[in-house]
Design a protein around this motif. Sequence first.
Motif, short mmCIF file in Angstrom:
data_model
loop_
_atom_site.label_atom_id
_atom_site.label_comp_id
_atom_site.label_asym_id
_atom_site.label_seq_id
_atom_site.Cartn_x
_atom_site.Cartn_y
_atom_site.Cartn_z
N LEU A 270 -11.52 74.18 47.69
CA LEU A 270 -11.90 73.66 49.00
C LEU A 270 -11.64 74.70 50.07
O LEU A 270 -10.53 75.24 50.17
CB LEU A 270 -11.12 72.38 49.34
N ALA A 271 -12.67 74.99 50.85
CA ALA A 271 -12.55 75.89 51.99
C ALA A 271 -13.52 75.40 53.06
O ALA A 271 -14.45 74.65 52.78
CB ALA A 271 -12.84 77.33 51.60
N GLY A 272 -13.29 75.83 54.30
CA GLY A 272 -14.12 75.36 55.39
C GLY A 272 -14.65 76.48 56.26
O GLY A 272 -14.09 77.58 56.30
N ALA A 273 -15.73 76.19 56.97
CA ALA A 273 -16.31 77.16 57.89
C ALA A 273 -15.37 77.39 59.07
O ALA A 273 -14.87 76.43 59.67
CB ALA A 273 -17.66 76.66 58.39
N ASN A 274 -15.09 78.67 59.34
CA ASN A 274 -14.23 79.08 60.45
C ASN A 274 -12.80 78.54 60.28
O ASN A 274 -12.11 78.27 61.26
CB ASN A 274 -14.82 78.62 61.78
N ARG A 275 -12.36 78.42 59.03
CA ARG A 275 -11.00 78.01 58.71
C ARG A 275 -10.35 79.09 57.85
O ARG A 275 -11.02 79.75 57.06
CB ARG A 275 -10.97 76.67 57.97
N SER A 276 -9.04 79.23 57.96
CA SER A 276 -8.31 80.27 57.23
C SER A 276 -7.41 79.66 56.16
O SER A 276 -6.24 80.03 56.03
CB SER A 276 -7.48 81.11 58.20
N VAL B 43 -3.77 82.22 33.47
CA VAL B 43 -5.15 82.18 33.94
C VAL B 43 -5.81 83.51 33.59
O VAL B 43 -5.24 84.58 33.84
CB VAL B 43 -5.21 81.94 35.46
N SER B 44 -6.98 83.45 33.01
CA SER B 44 -7.66 84.66 32.56
C SER B 44 -8.03 85.55 33.75
O SER B 44 -8.44 85.07 34.81
CB SER B 44 -8.93 84.30 31.79
N LEU B 45 -7.88 86.87 33.55
CA LEU B 45 -8.30 87.81 34.58
C LEU B 45 -9.82 87.81 34.75
O LEU B 45 -10.32 88.33 35.75
CB LEU B 45 -7.81 89.22 34.24
N ALA B 46 -10.53 87.23 33.79
CA ALA B 46 -11.98 87.13 33.90
C ALA B 46 -12.42 85.87 34.64
O ALA B 46 -13.61 85.68 34.91
CB ALA B 46 -12.61 87.16 32.51
N GLU B 47 -11.46 84.99 34.97
CA GLU B 47 -11.78 83.73 35.64
C GLU B 47 -12.26 83.99 37.07
O GLU B 47 -11.64 84.72 37.85
CB GLU B 47 -10.53 82.85 35.69
N THR B 48 -13.40 83.39 37.41
CA THR B 48 -13.88 83.40 38.79
C THR B 48 -14.32 81.98 39.14
O THR B 48 -14.58 81.16 38.25
CB THR B 48 -15.07 84.35 38.99
N HIS B 49 -14.42 81.72 40.45
CA HIS B 49 -14.84 80.39 40.89
C HIS B 49 -15.45 80.51 42.27
O HIS B 49 -15.04 81.35 43.08
CB HIS B 49 -13.63 79.44 40.95
N ARG B 50 -16.43 79.69 42.52
CA ARG B 50 -17.06 79.67 43.84
C ARG B 50 -16.00 79.43 44.91
O ARG B 50 -15.04 78.69 44.70
CB ARG B 50 -18.12 78.58 43.89
N VAL B 51 -16.20 80.03 46.09
CA VAL B 51 -15.16 79.96 47.11
C VAL B 51 -14.91 78.53 47.57
O VAL B 51 -13.79 78.19 47.96
CB VAL B 51 -15.51 80.89 48.30
N THR B 52 -15.91 77.66 47.50
CA THR B 52 -15.68 76.24 47.77
C THR B 52 -16.68 75.40 47.00
O THR B 52 -17.83 75.81 46.81
CB THR B 52 -15.76 75.92 49.27
N ASP B 53 -16.22 74.25 46.54
CA ASP B 53 -17.11 73.31 45.86
C ASP B 53 -17.68 72.26 46.81
O ASP B 53 -18.63 71.57 46.48
CB ASP B 53 -16.35 72.60 44.72
N ILE B 54 -17.08 72.13 47.99
CA ILE B 54 -17.55 71.23 49.04
C ILE B 54 -17.46 71.98 50.36
O ILE B 54 -16.40 72.51 50.69
CB ILE B 54 -16.71 69.93 49.09
N ALA B 55 -18.57 72.03 51.08
CA ALA B 55 -18.61 72.79 52.33
C ALA B 55 -18.02 71.95 53.46
O ALA B 55 -18.63 70.99 53.93
CB ALA B 55 -20.04 73.19 52.66
N ILE B 56 -16.83 72.32 53.90
CA ILE B 56 -16.12 71.60 54.96
C ILE B 56 -16.47 72.22 56.31
O ILE B 56 -16.49 73.45 56.46
CB ILE B 56 -14.61 71.66 54.71
#
Length: 512
Positions: A131-137, A236-249
């Motif tokens: 979870l991450a949001g627009a203009n949020r840190s 956790v595998s060093l090859a693991e990646t994930h989208r920066v957010t699954d829900i656009a807040i």
Amino acid sequence: GSRPYPVAANTTGGGVRDASFTGASSAFRIRNYTDVITGAELPGFLTGVNAVFYNLTTSHVVADDPYMTVRIDDGVVSWPIANAQLELSYSAYDTGNPSGGFVTDLAGNRLGSTDYIRALDRTPPRITLSLAGANRSELYLVFSKNLSTGLDAEDGIRLDLHTPAGGLVTLTPTAVTSGPMSNRALLFTLPDAITADQLVHPDSAIRFVNYGTAPNQETGILEPVSAYSDNMGNYVSLAETHRVTDIAIDFLEVLYASDGVNTDGVFGEDEGALRVFDGSGRLLERNITVGTRLVSETSAPLALTMYFDAAPATNTLPDLFEDATGIALPFWLPTILPGFNSRGNTAARRAGTDQILDANRLLRNFVIPEADEEMNPGSRIEMLFRYGDLYCARLSDPEDITSLAPWSFSISETKRQRGGVTILNNVIDSNRREQTIIQVEVAKAGNIVVQVFTLDGNLVRVLERGRKGAGTYSYYWDGTNLGGRPVARGMYFVRVVGPDIDEIRKVMVVKE
């Protein structure tokens, strides 16, 4: 598996005869703490084993080798891997145990009874939700398992953030805290806010960095590992990646919602177009226009869809998120999002964009139809949106990135006026074809006449002249005369005559 030959020259991996597992389900028991399954709950055995558990590059499928897979009927029992502790036992056949098994090695030697043995777990933790949001840190990560190491490793990940113009910014978090309910969730603090365009870019991702070395659990050889591992030493595998957010807040704002009756006093003083969507606002049971804005710094080329529902079923709420974090949310989705919910709200209705109001596609309007079966007085309408393949959410608490909530409002009845005649929106701009609405409650069948007059009594428009049965009827006047031309600014009167009805209402026409 079976034991090797004692003579060094003949040492082998041995093997177990696959055929001896036939009918052996009742001889095995698997328990997770005090929960035990056996027999029909173990529907069979497979020759192949999952490569993940053995550090193999391909699946291992060899008949009569030392390895077998025991299947568990997940329709009967489902144990989340995050906190499972599985143990296996085997009971051999004898006269006192007729349900025991006849599992043998290739030479026919029977497997003896074995008390519960702890199962090895070689499944590495992975990110199940971000979870991450627009203009949020902030960045909130949920993992598939409880973490044992890395709970204070703020610099164990990197965020590679892309922009539509091809730019790339890499952020290293500056702080991290674990969730209050479990060690499956980590909240990272970022040195800079994520922009809206970076947030929704499909290539913006989270990756794990080399944080040292640890022995491979099969070979004992030191190898690079990430900062984060479970209590069994799986990293956790060093090859693991994930989208920066699954829900656009905070990527979408609902600017307003209007039922077309934007006059003060319909519900109370100073109420018109709705601009607060925490469920406290009210609109009439009419076609409702919802105005939205996407907060992109450039443009929004992808499709935007609205979903809405009233009183969504509680079993569509995010149970998987609650299991992982202990946080219960009122935020449903129409489909399943892995790591978030196990059931989508298929009863939600879908509405495509009704209007796109600017060249950059940032301003878009939607319509919730009056004809919808749940648009009834007292209903609470909940809305959410999907931009491309990302669902959008608001926060009920701006200080808490996990406080996901839908946009919502209630449907309210009109405040009825005297004499069975209610007028709504009695200040209109005739140049813009704004409408006043006259609702007439007819108690019994008869002739109804609805007419518009000037201040000095001249007829302007006939809205109704005919026989009507008992019921409630709505009539609309857009500030035009019999010829369809806008009338002059000023005061006008609407007269309604019918069975036990003779009422006059005022309408002010303005021109801006």
